[in-house]
Design a protein around this motif. Sequence first.
Motif, PDB file in Angstrom:
ATOM      1  N   TRP A 166       0.731  -1.337  -0.168  1.00 15.04           N
ATOM      2  CA  TRP A 166       0.250  -0.060   0.014  1.00 15.04           C
ATOM      3  C   TRP A 166       0.824   1.291   0.068  1.00 15.04           C
ATOM      4  O   TRP A 166       0.519   2.229  -0.684  1.00 15.04           O
ATOM      5  N   ASP A 167       1.869   1.251   0.530  1.00 15.12           N
ATOM      6  CA  ASP A 167       2.600   2.460   0.779  1.00 15.12           C
ATOM      7  C   ASP A 167       3.486   2.519  -0.826  1.00 15.12           C
ATOM      8  O   ASP A 167       3.628   3.836  -0.960  1.00 15.12           O
ATOM      9  N   ASP A 168       3.603   1.546  -1.426  1.00 17.52           N
ATOM     10  CA  ASP A 168       4.270   1.707  -2.716  1.00 17.52           C
ATOM     11  C   ASP A 168       3.332   2.462  -3.545  1.00 17.52           C
ATOM     12  O   ASP A 168       3.734   3.072  -4.508  1.00 17.52           O
ATOM     13  N   MET A 169       1.871   2.292  -3.390  1.00 22.25           N
ATOM     14  CA  MET A 169       0.959   2.814  -4.424  1.00 22.25           C
ATOM     15  C   MET A 169       1.095   4.482  -4.257  1.00 22.25           C
ATOM     16  O   MET A 169       1.077   5.268  -5.258  1.00 22.25           O
ATOM     17  N   ALA A 170       1.166   4.929  -3.062  1.00 25.09           N
ATOM     18  CA  ALA A 170       1.483   6.649  -2.825  1.00 25.09           C
ATOM     19  C   ALA A 170       2.900   6.806  -3.789  1.00 25.09           C
ATOM     20  O   ALA A 170       2.878   7.994  -4.135  1.00 25.09           O
ATOM     21  N   GLN A 171       4.167   5.845  -3.472  1.00 21.51           N
ATOM     22  CA  GLN A 171       5.138   6.452  -4.145  1.00 21.51           C
ATOM     23  C   GLN A 171       5.082   6.469  -5.448  1.00 21.51           C
ATOM     24  O   GLN A 171       5.512   7.228  -6.398  1.00 21.51           O
ATOM     25  N   ALA A 180      -2.230   7.965  -9.960  1.00 20.59           N
ATOM     26  CA  ALA A 180      -2.752   8.310 -11.411  1.00 20.59           C
ATOM     27  C   ALA A 180      -1.869   7.044 -12.418  1.00 20.59           C
ATOM     28  O   ALA A 180      -2.273   7.091 -13.429  1.00 20.59           O
ATOM     29  N   ASN A 181      -0.772   6.633 -11.922  1.00 19.42           N
ATOM     30  CA  ASN A 181       0.053   5.778 -12.590  1.00 19.42           C
ATOM     31  C   ASN A 181      -0.052   4.380 -12.403  1.00 19.42           C
ATOM     32  O   ASN A 181       0.626   3.524 -13.202  1.00 19.42           O
ATOM     33  N   ILE A 182      -1.095   3.952 -11.718  1.00 16.54           N
ATOM     34  CA  ILE A 182      -0.973   2.472 -11.465  1.00 16.54           C
ATOM     35  C   ILE A 182      -2.271   1.756 -12.144  1.00 16.54           C
ATOM     36  O   ILE A 182      -3.060   2.805 -12.621  1.00 16.54           O
ATOM     37  N   SER A 183      -2.062   0.775 -12.484  1.00 14.28           N
ATOM     38  CA  SER A 183      -2.943  -0.077 -13.388  1.00 14.28           C
ATOM     39  C   SER A 183      -4.258  -0.555 -12.630  1.00 14.28           C
ATOM     40  O   SER A 183      -4.015  -0.461 -11.455  1.00 14.28           O
ATOM     41  N   MET A 184      -5.321  -0.856 -13.163  1.00 16.65           N
ATOM     42  CA  MET A 184      -6.407  -1.382 -12.704  1.00 16.65           C
ATOM     43  C   MET A 184      -6.021  -2.684 -11.508  1.00 16.65           C
ATOM     44  O   MET A 184      -6.440  -2.712 -10.447  1.00 16.65           O
ATOM     45  N   PRO A 185      -5.294  -3.678 -12.221  1.00 17.85           N
ATOM     46  CA  PRO A 185      -5.234  -4.951 -11.371  1.00 17.85           C
ATOM     47  C   PRO A 185      -4.111  -4.467  -9.826  1.00 17.85           C
ATOM     48  O   PRO A 185      -4.502  -4.887  -8.770  1.00 17.85           O
ATOM     49  N   LEU A 186      -3.307  -3.587 -10.114  1.00 19.00           N
ATOM     50  CA  LEU A 186      -2.456  -3.165  -9.111  1.00 19.00           C
ATOM     51  C   LEU A 186      -3.223  -2.149  -8.189  1.00 19.00           C
ATOM     52  O   LEU A 186      -2.905  -2.332  -6.955  1.00 19.00           O
ATOM     53  N   ILE A 236      -4.765  -2.332 -18.212  1.00 20.72           N
ATOM     54  CA  ILE A 236      -4.089  -3.714 -17.869  1.00 20.72           C
ATOM     55  C   ILE A 236      -2.499  -3.658 -18.218  1.00 20.72           C
ATOM     56  O   ILE A 236      -2.407  -4.121 -18.954  1.00 20.72           O
ATOM     57  N   SER A 237      -2.069  -3.042 -17.402  1.00 22.23           N
ATOM     58  CA  SER A 237      -0.263  -2.854 -17.896  1.00 22.23           C
ATOM     59  C   SER A 237       0.054  -3.952 -17.038  1.00 22.23           C
ATOM     60  O   SER A 237      -0.519  -4.801 -16.202  1.00 22.23           O
ATOM     61  N   GLU A 238       1.473  -4.130 -17.204  1.00 22.23           N
ATOM     62  CA  GLU A 238       1.933  -5.385 -16.628  1.00 22.23           C
ATOM     63  C   GLU A 238       2.908  -4.985 -15.174  1.00 22.23           C
ATOM     64  O   GLU A 238       3.758  -5.670 -14.545  1.00 22.23           O
ATOM     65  N   ASP A 239       2.433  -3.813 -14.536  1.00 23.10           N
ATOM     66  CA  ASP A 239       2.959  -3.346 -13.260  1.00 23.10           C
ATOM     67  C   ASP A 239       2.678  -4.277 -12.167  1.00 23.10           C
ATOM     68  O   ASP A 239       3.355  -4.414 -11.202  1.00 23.10           O
TER      69      ASP A 239
END
Length: 457
Positions: free
Chosen positions: A210-215, A219-225, A390-393
Amino acid sequence: MLFSSLLFIFQFLPVFFIIYYLSPIRFRNLILFLASVFFYAWGEPRFVILILISILINYIAGIFIERYDRNEKIRVTILVLSIIYNIGTLMFFKYFNFIIENINYIFKGDISFIDIPLPLGISFYTFQIMSYTIDVYRRDTKAERSYINLGAYLCMFPQLIAGPIVVYTQVSKELRKRSYYLKDIEKGLRIFILGLGSKVLIANNVGGLWDDMAQIGYANISMPLAWLGLLSFSLQIYFDFNGYSLMAIGLGKMLGFDFPQNFNFPYISKSVTEYWRRWHITLSTWFKEYLYIPLGGNRKGKLRTYINLFIVWSVTGLWHGASWNFIFWGIYFFVLLSLEKLFLKKWLEKNVILSRIYTILAILLGWMIFAITELENIKIYFGRLFSFSISEDWIYYLRNYGMILVIGILFSTPFLKKWYDKQANKILCNILLLVIFLLSIAYLVDAAYNPFLYFRF
């Protein structure tokens, strides 16, 4: 001082328990009170006086409410004054700047903010001491005649900072006379170790995602992430808070007290209504007993029932923090609970699988509102959840956190508890507890990340 710290486990606890158990029984409340004040002062020395004054004011209020038993006007006046003090103190330290911020926004003003630090545990101990004076007024309990006993109740270090919320009537008899058995001390130690493992081995590790999401930036994360992030936060806050509660319950049992259960596997619920019977049980019970029922509960018609629910859930949200996201979080659950009360609950009871899917989705979306303070960021994150990007992140983070996510999901169900209960007195279970303890200590020696999420509430 955190329960999950080497200082607490290897210095504070051994010294305290040696003094506590070697002292005559009549002095143990005094020792518990002084040790609890020291425990609180270690992390918040500036505000020790605040909690001591709170004990004194409510101690006096309880005595005078009981003394004027036949004069209802005086009894009500004293109760109201004590509530004004308790709520007023909480409002000043927790909500003053929030109120000023909103006044400035509405009236285009420029009132200056005040740098007011939030005293540790003020939301919890304010509710606890209010329940005492209210119960004395209701004649549910006798007024405590010992300042030390009342102080030991309010300051008791196992549950002082983050609960569970223990009302005075639950421990009043034990404050005067309690039994000490080796089997209870052993059981308390087992519960403490399970709580320590929940907090250190699961919550601390799964929370990194969860902390990684903020870093990364929402706006830069994919739907699965985005969904993986919410799953990680839901597991982190559960094992963090449940772990703390288990440690508190275990310590209480070692001291001769039986604290109430605070969590009962909430993520297996089949409705939001059931979920709130299983999550933070002591807080839900407090609001029911001291706000919902006094407002009239469900006894004054349907409209009044929903108004009462709206008030309770708005206050529940606000109790968690001085921010609009918490208020919206409370209103969000008010809407879901109202829909279930109106018609949805009957449908859910007939569809076991869909009811669980609905409940988990509702809880995850609720945690999004809870975890993200800025409303604009909530909007962004919500968009990513349904962006169909759906990126690969997410693959990278699933590789790093997949195992701890699976462990968290497994331990959030009662499956392993049933096995543990059957094996509790067998050597295999003792070995397992020893391994959990040693792994937890090894983690604490090596890791710097060790917060308690509910400390800030």
